[in-house]
Design an enzyme around this catalytic site. Structure first.
Site, PDB file in Angstrom:
ATOM      1  N   GLU A 114       0.849  -1.202   0.000  1.00  0.00           N
ATOM      2  CA  GLU A 114       0.000   0.000   0.000  1.00  0.00           C
ATOM      3  C   GLU A 114       0.882   1.248   0.000  1.00  0.00           C
ATOM      4  O   GLU A 114       2.089   1.160   0.268  1.00  0.00           O
ATOM      5  CB  GLU A 114      -0.888  -0.006   1.252  1.00  0.00           C
ATOM      6  CG  GLU A 114      -1.825  -1.189   1.295  1.00  0.00           C
ATOM      7  CD  GLU A 114      -2.854  -1.109   2.413  1.00  0.00           C
ATOM      8  OE1 GLU A 114      -2.861  -0.095   3.145  1.00  0.00           O
ATOM      9  OE2 GLU A 114      -3.636  -2.059   2.529  1.00  0.00           O
ATOM     10  N   GLY A 118       4.802  -0.989   3.098  1.00  0.00           N
ATOM     11  CA  GLY A 118       5.591  -1.783   2.146  1.00  0.00           C
ATOM     12  C   GLY A 118       6.137  -3.018   2.836  1.00  0.00           C
ATOM     13  O   GLY A 118       5.436  -4.016   2.986  1.00  0.00           O
ATOM     14  N   THR A 145       1.391  -5.520  -9.683  1.00  0.00           N
ATOM     15  CA  THR A 145       1.692  -6.046 -11.017  1.00  0.00           C
ATOM     16  C   THR A 145       0.419  -6.680 -11.584  1.00  0.00           C
ATOM     17  O   THR A 145      -0.327  -7.324 -10.850  1.00  0.00           O
ATOM     18  CB  THR A 145       2.837  -7.077 -10.913  1.00  0.00           C
ATOM     19  OG1 THR A 145       3.951  -6.406 -10.325  1.00  0.00           O
ATOM     20  CG2 THR A 145       3.229  -7.621 -12.274  1.00  0.00           C
ATOM     21  N   GLU A 233       5.731 -17.682  -4.067  1.00  0.00           N
ATOM     22  CA  GLU A 233       6.053 -16.516  -4.898  1.00  0.00           C
ATOM     23  C   GLU A 233       7.567 -16.339  -5.041  1.00  0.00           C
ATOM     24  O   GLU A 233       8.079 -16.100  -6.131  1.00  0.00           O
ATOM     25  CB  GLU A 233       5.419 -15.264  -4.268  1.00  0.00           C
ATOM     26  CG  GLU A 233       5.792 -13.982  -4.983  1.00  0.00           C
ATOM     27  CD  GLU A 233       5.006 -12.760  -4.478  1.00  0.00           C
ATOM     28  OE1 GLU A 233       3.976 -12.948  -3.806  1.00  0.00           O
ATOM     29  OE2 GLU A 233       5.435 -11.647  -4.772  1.00  0.00           O
ATOM     30  N   ARG A 234       8.280 -16.463  -3.923  1.00  0.00           N
ATOM     31  CA  ARG A 234       9.731 -16.203  -3.950  1.00  0.00           C
ATOM     32  C   ARG A 234      10.467 -17.227  -4.810  1.00  0.00           C
ATOM     33  O   ARG A 234      11.429 -16.895  -5.494  1.00  0.00           O
ATOM     34  CB  ARG A 234      10.284 -16.167  -2.518  1.00  0.00           C
ATOM     35  CG  ARG A 234       9.919 -14.870  -1.853  1.00  0.00           C
ATOM     36  CD  ARG A 234      10.166 -14.786  -0.374  1.00  0.00           C
ATOM     37  NE  ARG A 234       9.544 -13.543   0.108  1.00  0.00           N
ATOM     38  CZ  ARG A 234       9.176 -13.313   1.346  1.00  0.00           C
ATOM     39  NH1 ARG A 234       9.364 -14.228   2.270  1.00  0.00           N
ATOM     40  NH2 ARG A 234       8.615 -12.166   1.675  1.00  0.00           N
ATOM     41  N   ARG A 259      33.666 -10.711 -31.977  1.00  0.00           N
ATOM     42  CA  ARG A 259      34.298  -9.386 -31.830  1.00  0.00           C
ATOM     43  C   ARG A 259      35.815  -9.574 -31.738  1.00  0.00           C
ATOM     44  O   ARG A 259      36.292 -10.318 -30.866  1.00  0.00           O
ATOM     45  CB  ARG A 259      33.750  -8.735 -30.549  1.00  0.00           C
ATOM     46  CG  ARG A 259      34.435  -7.480 -30.137  1.00  0.00           C
ATOM     47  CD  ARG A 259      33.965  -6.301 -30.941  1.00  0.00           C
ATOM     48  NE  ARG A 259      34.624  -5.078 -30.489  1.00  0.00           N
ATOM     49  CZ  ARG A 259      34.714  -3.981 -31.211  1.00  0.00           C
ATOM     50  NH1 ARG A 259      34.180  -3.947 -32.421  1.00  0.00           N
ATOM     51  NH2 ARG A 259      35.310  -2.918 -30.736  1.00  0.00           N
ATOM     52  N   GLY A 330      31.200  -4.811 -23.981  1.00  0.00           N
ATOM     53  CA  GLY A 330      31.676  -3.433 -24.131  1.00  0.00           C
ATOM     54  C   GLY A 330      30.527  -2.468 -24.384  1.00  0.00           C
ATOM     55  O   GLY A 330      29.391  -2.694 -23.937  1.00  0.00           O
ATOM     56  N   ALA A 354       8.725  -8.977  -4.049  1.00  0.00           N
ATOM     57  CA  ALA A 354       8.508 -10.197  -3.235  1.00  0.00           C
ATOM     58  C   ALA A 354       9.211 -10.110  -1.884  1.00  0.00           C
ATOM     59  O   ALA A 354       9.612 -11.119  -1.303  1.00  0.00           O
ATOM     60  CB  ALA A 354       8.970 -11.448  -3.997  1.00  0.00           C
ATOM     61  N   GLY A 355       9.372  -8.891  -1.372  1.00  0.00           N
ATOM     62  CA  GLY A 355      10.094  -8.656  -0.115  1.00  0.00           C
ATOM     63  C   GLY A 355      11.524  -8.269  -0.455  1.00  0.00           C
ATOM     64  O   GLY A 355      12.193  -8.988  -1.216  1.00  0.00           O
TER      65      GLY A 355
END
Ligand code: FAD
Length: 495
Positions: A114, A118, A145, A233-234, A259, A330, A354-355
């Site tokens: 909120e 947090g 999200t 979730e984590r 390269r 680079g 997620a914390g």
């Protein structure tokens, strides 16, 4: 899941397009839905694939290769509903929601944060008051999200203002809120530094009416529901970081093979090889963490420490790995003409979402201390009779009855082997023949009153630690018992 890998390979160009158009790749989301992947953790009887947290992690890892908009929308959708309904939902809620979620007809969102709450998630201010069969919800959620995109929002609200409920973490309740519920609106969509194309914003609840049947787990169980959902979730969130890590390595390797500097490919330069070696090992390491934690959750083990460790270490490794990939490429790596710089912009949020990683440290410290409790007990130490040095011992202790003299002696003997430490009550009780807490307290207090013992009182006046004072040490044992010198020391320097 080979199917997810092939899908990601094919969708990579569309992922890159999203970085330019900034439009959410809805067609990709629809394809993910049509393949049934939203149901990856949902049991078959509710229309899912029943592949568990491991399955969800595999899909999220592959989607992460495409772009963060699709992997986050997918993963967050599962955080907002699936786990909470599966673990805490009623049979009716399962039958109503899980088949829709499995088919991708109910994209989800999780609403904890909120404007004024947090990291302190227990301090949320959105309220829910019961009126008959309905809860009236008022407040706001931010940083959500899938805001606007989602059909189903898991909203946590404060349902009790009683101090005793707050103290027991029984003041919150979780609700399933459908898009279109009267009083529910999107207040704001954020301009984010990364996660390009993914809607994230603030939601407003103004006298929003939620049927009591949409309450998950019963009134007052919101904290429990939230915590259980956060482990899931984590882990899945961390899996989403593995995909861009793989793509960053692909870009760095492919680029440095092509390269040429100082007449040779830059991949032949030892410094670049060292960076790539660290990137590979970082990825392998993170994979182990994520899939180990996912496996534990699939086995219904408590994986709070493992899930939080994965989230913290994978997000920190991710940031270093992407930064290294850019370094290997680079200046080109830092242009938007390769996708790697976008991964770097995503890196920061992984350490916050997620914390935050600081909160992960708190969770890991407290959780691991509890989980490893038995392994962390200090071993008793004594003077080795032949070596004459302090060593740990498992020999049974000579037990003594509780008297002032004995307790003081125990503290003095401990000083010999642990000269800078206090003893805990448990340490002392191991050396006493009577487990009489009250008698021990009285004895220690009497010794304290005489200035022979110093006590450290922890919370609520409990006496947690004790040591003998210098006066107490002198009274307990003669100086000879404390003296110790290395063999190489010249005797002349001892007085
Ligand atoms: C892009 C994005 C997407 C998000 N998606 C969602 C979502 O879908 N749903 C949802 O509910 N939330 C979501 N969040 C919110 C996210 O979970 C919070 O941002 C996070 O929990 C931190 O809260 P905060 O930003 O208010 O920071 P604060 O809590 O204000 O913290 C600020 C700083 O203080 C530190 N700090 C705070 N408390 C402590 C403490 N006790 N000890 C040590 N350090 C501390 C923090 O680590 C941080 O560094 C999202 C955030 C972002 C940025």
């Amino acid at each position: 899941m080979e199917e997810a890998r092939v899908f990601a390979d094919r969708s990579l160009p569309m992922g890159e397009e999203t970085l330019w158009t900034r439009k959410f790749p809805l067609s990709l989301l629809k394809e993910v839905a049509s393949r049934g992947w939203f149901g990856v953790v949902i049991p078959e009887k509710y229309g899912g694939l029943n592949s568990g947290v491991t399955g969800a992690s595999i899909v999220t890892e592959e989607l992460g290769r495409v772009c963060s908009a699709i992997s986050e929308a997918y993963a967050v959708s599962m955080f907002g509903g699936v786990e909470q309904i599966l673990t805490f939902g009623t049979e009716e809620q399962k039958r109503t929601w899980l088949p829709k979620i499995a088919k991708g007809q109910a994209v989800g969102a999780v609403c904890i944060t909120e404007p004024f709450a947090g990291s302190d998630a227990a301090g949320i201010e959105t309220t829910a008051r019961k009126e008959g069969d309905t809860y009236i919800v008022n407040g706001k959620k931010r940083f959500i999200t899938n805001a606007g995109l989602a059909d189903l929002y898991v909203v946590y609200a404060r349902s009790s203002e009683k101090k005793e409920d707050k103290a027991k973490y029984q003041h919150l309740t979780a609700f399933l809120v459908e898009k279109g519920t009267p009083g529910f609106s999107v207040e704001k969509i954020n301009e984010l530094s990364g996660w390009t194309g993914l809607p994230n914003g603030t939601l407003d609840f103004d006298e929003m009416k939620v049927p009591a049947s949409n309450c998950i787990g019963g009134e007052g169980t919101g904290w429990k529901v939230m915590m259980a959902g956060l482990n899931f979730e984590r882990v899945v969130y961390s899996a989403g970081m593995l995909g861009p890590m793989r793509e960053a390595i692909r870009n760095a390797v492919a680029y440095s093979q092509r390269r040429l500097q100082f007449d040779r490919p830059t991949i032949d330069l030892p410094t670049n090889q060292a960076k790539l070696a660290e990137m590979f090992s970082g990825l392998y390491n993170c994979r182990l963490l994520v899939y180990h934690a996912a496996h534990l959750l699939d086995e219904h083990e408590d994986a709070m420490v493992e899930a939080s460790t994965a989230k913290m270490l994978v997000s920190d490794t991710y940031e270093r790995l992407i930064s290294d990939a850019i370094q290997v490429m680079g200046g080109d790596g830092w242009t938007r003409f390769y996708p790697v710089e976008a991964y770097l912009r995503d890196a920061k949020v992984n350490q916050i979402g997620a914390g935050t990683n600081q909160i992960m440290k708190l969770v890991i410290f407290r959780g691991a201390l509890k989980a490893m409790n038995k392994d962390l007990k200090m071993l008793r130490r004594k003077m080795h009779t032949e070596l004459r040095v302090p060593v740990s011992t498992t020999e049974p202790e000579t037990k003594r009855v509780i008297t002032q003299e004995n307790v003081l002696k125990i503290l003095a003997e401990d000083y010999v082997v642990n000269p800078g430490l206090y003893m805990t009550r448990e340490d002392m009780k191991e050396r006493l023949s009577e487990p009489d807490e009250l008698k021990l307290s009285e004895t220690l207090q009497a010794l304290e009153a005489e200035g022979l013992v110093k006590l450290y009182r922890g919370g609520k006046g409990a006496m947690d630690l004790a040591k003998a004072t210098y006066v107490g040490l002198r009274k307990a044992l003669p100086l000879e018992k404390y003296r110790w010198f290395p063999e190489w020391l010249s005797k002349e320097s001892i007085f």
